[in-house]
Scaffold this motif. Sequence first.
Motif, PDB file in Angstrom:
ATOM      1  N   ARG A   1      -7.840  37.738  19.579  1.00 17.22           N
ATOM      2  CA  ARG A   1      -9.000  38.037  18.722  1.00 17.22           C
ATOM      3  C   ARG A   1      -8.724  39.320  17.942  1.00 17.22           C
ATOM      4  O   ARG A   1      -8.283  40.331  18.499  1.00 17.22           O
TER       5      ARG A   1
ATOM      6  N   ARG B   1      -8.871  41.910  11.603  1.00 19.75           N
ATOM      7  CA  ARG B   1      -9.460  40.625  11.260  1.00 19.75           C
ATOM      8  C   ARG B   1      -9.368  40.369   9.757  1.00 19.75           C
ATOM      9  O   ARG B   1      -9.027  39.271   9.309  1.00 19.75           O
TER      10      ARG B   1
ATOM     11  N   PHE C   1     -10.101  42.349  15.246  1.00 19.74           N
ATOM     12  CA  PHE C   1     -11.343  43.047  14.903  1.00 19.74           C
ATOM     13  C   PHE C   1     -11.135  43.950  13.687  1.00 19.74           C
ATOM     14  O   PHE C   1     -10.041  44.486  13.479  1.00 19.74           O
TER      15      PHE C   1
ATOM     16  N   LEU D   1      -7.851  40.881  23.124  1.00 19.86           N
ATOM     17  CA  LEU D   1      -8.626  41.443  22.016  1.00 19.86           C
ATOM     18  C   LEU D   1      -7.877  42.640  21.449  1.00 19.86           C
ATOM     19  O   LEU D   1      -7.627  43.608  22.169  1.00 19.86           O
TER      20      LEU D   1
END
Lengths: 146, 146, 80, 80
Positions: free
Chosen positions: C7, C13, C9, C72
């Motif tokens: 993931r 991202r 961020f 993450l």
Amino acid sequence: MLVVTPDTIDPDALRRRLFDNAAGAYCGFEGWVRNRNDGQDVLRLEYEAYAPLAVSEGEKIIVEAATKYPHLHAHCVHRTGMLEVGDCAVWVGVSSPHRDEAFLACRYIIDEVKVRLPIWKKEYYVDGDSGWVNCERCTAHAHTVG
Amino acid sequence: MLVVTPDTIDPDALRRRLFDNAAGAYCGFEGWVRNRNDGQDVLRLEYEAYAPLAVSEGEKIIVEAATKYPHLHAHCVHRTGMLEVGDCAVWVGVSSPHRDEAFLACRYIIDEVKVRLPIWKKEYYVDGDSGWVNCERCTAHAHTVG
Amino acid sequence: MKTITVRYFAMFRERAGVSSESLRTDAATAGDVFRATRARHGSSEPLAHCKVAINDEMTDWDAPVSDGDTVLLFPPVAGG
Amino acid sequence: MKTITVRYFAMFRERAGVSSESLRTDAATAGDVFRATRARHGSSEPLAHCKVAINDEMTDWDAPVSDGDTVLLFPPVAGG
């Protein structure tokens, strides 16, 4: 307790939750969006948080503060979303029997919140540019290679 | 500016006066009347001030803080009269570009206010007794001789 | 080979263009996952400036990753 | 002999029973005024714990007093 919210922060309502007849001191901190950063004119800020870990890490910070400085009540709220200059981005409140602990615990919490919580800040400048704070080199590779 | 007033302190209205688009940090301190002091159960407090000198000495303190920590806005309000447990007896607010100065200036102001302003505090205890704070020996002569 | 969910961020991202993706990798640690995805998140930040969590627990870059983990990747934080 | 107006505050006022009075004295300093009025304000506090002002200016106990001055005697303060 630490809360992450897209709603406007209301420091007056929040401080009331720390009232305690045994508390003689209250220290509050607010981070406001200001119009300058690193020499650039800032129009607004966008905060992104990964809330599940921001909340659990915030809880740890508050427990650490309460261990270092017993008998305190502490609470922290951090905004997400788009904020304008003058808006309150983060609020920390601490009440305790004496002022020394209130100041030290409040300072401890905001210092740790700023470096430990998974929260990111994107600045939008008056000149139309934008950038992620503390992330100068995040795009170095992109600029060079991509 | 420092103000001495018999009226209820409204921290939310006061902090708004420190808003400034160049300020990124706000630190507020409140002294609340608490229900215990030196092992006695406190019912209420009465503050007496000599306002002309409290105000002028308070001004000096705020100027000293602004000299040590430039670019700040600072304000202080001290209550007089009879206060109940939980009431706000003193409020200090400081806004500045960065949080370090906000915390340090706020702490400086409240520390100096407590030791330099001609303000006195009489505690009324649950057991019906009362006494002036910091004034244990004020009546020693009276008790012995008078 | 393991299957890891990654993931991204904030800046990561934006750069990757997705908030999450599945990765087939022989990465042993969280740091390996960061390096294996560098072409995606485009960051030359030292690992020490970034943070990482595995399955919603903050951890270190040395932490081992197992098949099925969610990693993450957090760019340098800037709360407050 | 000088005529000095003495003002009492808080505990001192309660003890003296008046907030202000006129004093005929040969006191040379503010400290002399404090000692000359000890029977009135009834305090055995060391001077260092108390404060004094002359004509609405904070000053030291060594400060000279002149005929017509108003001397303000402050017991130990306790703001905040």
